[in-house]
Scaffold this active site. Structure first.
Site, PDB file in Angstrom:
ATOM      1  N   HIS A 360     -46.584  41.115  50.336  1.00 14.07           N
ATOM      2  CA  HIS A 360     -47.554  40.850  51.385  1.00 14.07           C
ATOM      3  C   HIS A 360     -48.985  40.969  50.850  1.00 14.07           C
ATOM      4  O   HIS A 360     -49.876  40.242  51.304  1.00 14.07           O
ATOM      5  CB  HIS A 360     -47.349  41.808  52.559  1.00 14.07           C
ATOM      6  CG  HIS A 360     -46.143  41.493  53.382  1.00 14.07           C
ATOM      7  ND1 HIS A 360     -44.990  42.244  53.345  1.00 14.07           N
ATOM      8  CD2 HIS A 360     -45.899  40.475  54.244  1.00 14.07           C
ATOM      9  CE1 HIS A 360     -44.096  41.717  54.163  1.00 14.07           C
ATOM     10  NE2 HIS A 360     -44.617  40.657  54.725  1.00 14.07           N
ATOM     11  N   ARG A 467     -51.298  37.762  62.068  1.00 12.20           N
ATOM     12  CA  ARG A 467     -50.695  39.044  61.695  1.00 12.20           C
ATOM     13  C   ARG A 467     -51.500  40.186  62.322  1.00 12.20           C
ATOM     14  O   ARG A 467     -52.474  40.656  61.740  1.00 12.20           O
ATOM     15  CB  ARG A 467     -50.661  39.185  60.177  1.00 12.20           C
ATOM     16  CG  ARG A 467     -49.956  38.042  59.443  1.00 12.20           C
ATOM     17  CD  ARG A 467     -50.023  38.276  57.941  1.00 12.20           C
ATOM     18  NE  ARG A 467     -49.363  37.244  57.180  1.00 12.20           N
ATOM     19  CZ  ARG A 467     -49.973  36.182  56.640  1.00 12.20           C
ATOM     20  NH1 ARG A 467     -51.289  36.030  56.800  1.00 12.20           N
ATOM     21  NH2 ARG A 467     -49.298  35.285  55.941  1.00 12.20           N
ATOM     22  N   ARG A 503     -48.177  37.536  66.248  1.00 10.34           N
ATOM     23  CA  ARG A 503     -46.964  38.310  65.963  1.00 10.34           C
ATOM     24  C   ARG A 503     -47.212  39.765  66.341  1.00 10.34           C
ATOM     25  O   ARG A 503     -48.245  40.344  65.975  1.00 10.34           O
ATOM     26  CB  ARG A 503     -46.603  38.197  64.478  1.00 10.34           C
ATOM     27  CG  ARG A 503     -45.339  38.944  64.103  1.00 10.34           C
ATOM     28  CD  ARG A 503     -44.962  38.656  62.657  1.00 10.34           C
ATOM     29  NE  ARG A 503     -45.909  39.225  61.712  1.00 10.34           N
ATOM     30  CZ  ARG A 503     -45.891  38.975  60.399  1.00 10.34           C
ATOM     31  NH1 ARG A 503     -44.975  38.150  59.898  1.00 10.34           N
ATOM     32  NH2 ARG A 503     -46.768  39.531  59.594  1.00 10.34           N
ATOM     33  N   GLU A 605     -36.140  35.357  60.072  1.00 12.45           N
ATOM     34  CA  GLU A 605     -36.326  35.864  58.713  1.00 12.45           C
ATOM     35  C   GLU A 605     -35.189  36.787  58.280  1.00 12.45           C
ATOM     36  O   GLU A 605     -35.086  37.146  57.116  1.00 12.45           O
ATOM     37  CB  GLU A 605     -37.672  36.591  58.591  1.00 12.45           C
ATOM     38  CG  GLU A 605     -37.954  37.560  59.711  1.00 12.45           C
ATOM     39  CD  GLU A 605     -39.417  37.999  59.758  1.00 12.45           C
ATOM     40  OE1 GLU A 605     -40.109  37.878  58.731  1.00 12.45           O
ATOM     41  OE2 GLU A 605     -39.852  38.456  60.820  1.00 12.45           O
ATOM     42  N   ARG A 639     -39.004  41.256  47.036  1.00 14.16           N
ATOM     43  CA  ARG A 639     -40.118  40.416  46.600  1.00 14.16           C
ATOM     44  C   ARG A 639     -41.332  41.206  46.146  1.00 14.16           C
ATOM     45  O   ARG A 639     -42.322  40.607  45.729  1.00 14.16           O
ATOM     46  CB  ARG A 639     -40.506  39.428  47.704  1.00 14.16           C
ATOM     47  CG  ARG A 639     -40.969  40.005  49.021  1.00 14.16           C
ATOM     48  CD  ARG A 639     -41.006  38.856  50.039  1.00 14.16           C
ATOM     49  NE  ARG A 639     -41.385  39.264  51.378  1.00 14.16           N
ATOM     50  CZ  ARG A 639     -42.561  38.987  51.932  1.00 14.16           C
ATOM     51  NH1 ARG A 639     -43.463  38.328  51.240  1.00 14.16           N
ATOM     52  NH2 ARG A 639     -42.817  39.357  53.159  1.00 14.16           N
ATOM     53  N   CYS A 676     -43.562  29.246  58.916  1.00 16.86           N
ATOM     54  CA  CYS A 676     -44.845  29.904  58.638  1.00 16.86           C
ATOM     55  C   CYS A 676     -44.820  30.712  57.351  1.00 16.86           C
ATOM     56  O   CYS A 676     -45.554  31.673  57.208  1.00 16.86           O
ATOM     57  CB  CYS A 676     -45.264  30.781  59.817  1.00 16.86           C
ATOM     58  SG  CYS A 676     -44.103  32.099  60.214  1.00 16.86           S
TER      59      CYS A 676
END
Length: 758
Positions: A360, A467, A503, A605, A639, A676
């Site tokens: 992120h 976000r 979100r 997700e 990730r 997205c």
């Protein structure tokens, strides 16, 4: 053996350079294993050969001179097999190669293990003995374990040696990482190290003895005050016997325990940080060598005290930096706070030693359009401070102390890159329509920006992902309903009448709040996203109320729920949203504007959510694929982990097939859908998504004009033919090749980076 392993690792870490570290290593291994010879060979990939770098038992004159090819001798065989070789009579093996210059004729027994770091062979450790025998399994296990423990340490030393050699020889060092945000950057390195331990600290000399002692004394005084403050805070809860540990800590800080030794090291020429490292690690080694368990456990106390003094020492050294030219930020782990401390116009590029290009934090650099490279594991950051760097964030390369010719070449490439982006930006006011008339809506992912610039792109269709956690991450406490309402109103008004999809709070994983911190062994599979919101309905209700109030009189709000894995989570969330709406309705005044119930959607997700599309079609208004996390969970790849970052690839055929299935089902169920994730920000990814049927794509604002430029020059029908081929591919590498061929065939090769310097 465990004690021996720790002692060897500790001794090696205390050495000031690669040569001393390797000499310490071979002598320690030889002594511990009670053998007659230990040697270390390093891989020289420039000449495809192993170089004898250190030995205790062979001819010392051969060090640095003797080389053996990658495919030659027993050393080469160990590297080829990537496993240990244990022989009683080495000279009888067909791969044995006699090298008179190293004087090993008298040795028979041979045990060798490879040194491997992140899949790369760094070298080979060899122990030898005159007595013909097979080394025991315990001895072999010891050497294998030692190699694994010291691989990263030796990798760091190798890079440090490379940097020192390059500086003395005025040569360029090139290191490879993973591109996070594309682009080219040139500038001096500015190193930020907010937290560091002794293993990360490189030993450095300094002649300013008085100043270094003053800095050390200030750090000790600050640490002592910290211990007293901690003891006072706990005084009401703990007994005096327990609190006595802080008194012990203070005593260890006294001059005779610690201060005199550190000052002596400073007078020997070490800087305060290095002197502290040498003393603390020496004391820890002494305590660990004791047989008494209680005394050995005090090594942990010594380590803790040392780290606290080190942090205060670093803080006392830190001064507010004045930037007179654009810099390249280098840190162990980049955080939003670090980026906020540097004026945007002075931030040319970013290098993050730890983490991965899909974290992120890296998304932030893409949103800001700053070239960034992640995962340069092993780079000693103190050795690059103030050095001139070139970031080739297309190829993932960092050039340290580049030559003038290389600087000129990359300056030219940077100008060409800017001209190409000017061509993208020149069409910002045009619609995103394919040559055969397919209209695509392009939205922005936003919320992580550290600037106050709300309009991040010159032309877009709205906000596909806002976000909200970004605001929470920049606070010192949970923001009030009024504060949240003001923030949300600002963003909704700025993009009105275009839709803004907000979100709900998505923390956990690698997104933490300093005032709501918790630790988990596996945070990405733990308490995060909607799970936290449902466990804390008071926080969720307050956030939703702030959104609803901010939306009064505007009507462009959409609410999206993150990390949904179960229908019950959605039903519970919708009940809370309805509760918030009804409570506000009771308080509503006509002059405030119309109070509306917004559309509520979910993020796809979590793999389980993909298989619940029939249920979602009945209970939500829309869905949006979060391709970043979906890829992470589908491929079982963290990730944020640089070690497996190369396995994270959204072009993996399995990912493409899942995304295609989602599009087919959403169309069948007449459920509005979008994507997205960062896949949409890549023109190649965008064209595959359009071929699947995605007509709403949300991405980093800096990528919108480039994606639009490409889509306007292609037919959707051609993209669909390409998609069929890619879906049938066996691996991601094959998909990338097919995409590249497609781009070149349609005369869009200018979007592919091909540097003249490679």
């Amino acid at each position: 053996m465990l004690t021996a392993l720790r002692e060897i690792a500790q001794k090696v870490s205390q050495q000031s350079n690669l040569k001393a570290a390797l000499e310490c290593f071979v002598s320690s291994v030889k002594s511990t294993m009670k053998t007659q010879c230990c040697s270390v060979y390093f891989a020289d990939y420039a000449q495809d050969a192993f170089v004898l770098m250190a030995t205790d038992g062979l001819n010392p004159k051969a060090v640095g001179e003797f080389r053996i090819g990658f495919t030659e001798g027993l050393v080469g065989l160990v590297a080829q097999r990537e496993e240990a070789i244990n022989l009683a009579f080495a000279k009888s093996h067909p791969r044995f190669k006699l090298a008179p210059e190293v004087d090993e004729e008298n040795y028979n027994a041979f045990l060798a293990v490879p040194i491997v770091h992140q899949g790369k062979i760094l070298g080979v450790i060899v122990v030898q003995q005159q007595l013909a025998r097979v080394f025991s399994q315990d001895e072999e296990s010891f050497l294998v374990t030692l190699s694994a423990q010291l691989a990263a340490q030796l990798a760091n030393a190798e890079i440090q040696h490379l940097l020192e050699f390059s500086e003395s020889e005025q040569k360029t060092t090139c290191l490879k990482g993973l591109s996070s945000a594309p682009g080219i950057a040139l500038g001096k390195a500015y190193v930020m190290a907010p937290s560091i331990d002794f293993s990360q600290l490189e030993l450095m000399k300094c002649d300013a003895h008085s100043e270094q002692i003053r800095l050390f004394h200030h750090a000790v005084i600050t640490t002592r005050k910290e211990f007293r403050r901690m003891a006072a805070q706990l005084d009401s809860d703990l007994g005096q016997e327990t609190l006595a540990v802080f008194t012990v800590y203070e005593q260890l800080l006294e001059a005779k325990s610690l201060g005199d030794q550190v000052e002596a090291k400073i007078y020997e020429g070490w800087c305060a940080k290095s002197a502290l490292k040498l003393v603390i690690e020496g004391l820890v080694a002494q305590f660990m060598a004791m047989q008494d368990t209680y005394i050995r456990e005090r090594a942990i106390d010594i380590q803790d005290i040392g780290i606290r003094v080190l942090h205060h020492l670093l803080n006392s050294e830190y001064k507010k930096h004045h930037f007179d030219a654009p810099i390249i930020l280098v840190a162990d782990t980049i955080t939003p706070t670090m980026l906020a401390e540097i004026p945007r116009e002075m931030l040319a590029g970013v290098v993050s030693i730890s983490g991965a290009a899909n974290s992120h934090a890296s998304i932030l650099t893409r949103a800001m359009g700053i070239p960034a490279i992640w995962g340069l594991s092993g780079l000693p950051i103190s050795h690059v401070a103030d050095k001139f760097l070139i970031l080739d964030a297309y190829a993932g390369r960092v050039y340290i102390s580049p030559t003038k010719a290389l600087i000129n070449e990359y300056a030219k490439l940077k100008r060409e890159d800017a001209r190409l982006h000017d061509a993208f930006d020149a069409e910002y006011q045009l619609e995103a329509v394919t040559l055969d008339g397919e209209e695509i809506s392009l939205y922005a992912n936003t919320g992580l920006e550290v600037s106050n610039d709300l309009i991040n792109a010159k032309y877009l269709d709205g906000i596909g992902l806002y976000r909200t956690e970004a605001w929470f991450m920049q606070q010192n406490a949970f923001p009030s309903l009024a504060e949240q309402e003001a923030w949300y109103r600002e963003i909704l008004a700025a993009y009105h009448p275009s839709p803004v999809t907000m979100r709900t709070l998505d923390i956990g994983g690698d997104k933490c709040l300093s005032y709501f911190n918790f630790s988990e062994e596996n945070p990405f599979l733990g308490w995060r996203g909607i799970r936290i919101s449902l466990d804390h309905p008071e926080l969720f209700l307050e956030q939703v109320k702030a959104m609803l109030k901010a939306n009064m009189g505007l009507g462009n709000l959409k609410i999206m729920l993150p990390m949904v894995a179960d229908v019950n989570e959605v039903e519970s969330s919708k009940r809370l949203i309805q509760q918030a709406f009804f409570e506000l309705q009771d308080e509503w005044l006509p002059e405030q504007g119309k109070l509306e119930m917004p559309q509520v959607g979910i993020m796809l997700e979590v793999p389980s959510s993909v298989y619940l599309l029939p249920e979602w079609a009945k209970c939500v208004d829309f869905c949006s694929v979060g391709s970043n996390d979906l890829t992470q969970y589908m491929l079982a790849v963290d990730r944020t982990n640089a070690r497996v970052a190369n396995l994270f690839d959204s072009y993996h055929p399995a990912i493409l097939r899942v995304l295609n299935d989602i599009a087919i089902q959403c169309i069948d169920y007449q459920l509005p859908f979008s994507l997205c994730g960062e896949l949409a920000a890549d023109p190649e990814g965008a064209l595959l998504l359009v071929a699947m049927g995605y007509r709403d794509l949300s991405m980093s604002p800096s990528a919108i004009n480039k994606v639009k430029y490409v889509l306007r020059r292609l037919n959707a029908s051609d993209m669909e033919q390409l998609l069929m081929t890619c879906l049938a591919a066996k691996n991601a590498k094959q998909v990338h090749r097919l995409l590249r061929e497609f781009i070149i065939h349609h005369k869009l090769s200018q979007i592919l980076y091909t540097s003249a310097v490679h």
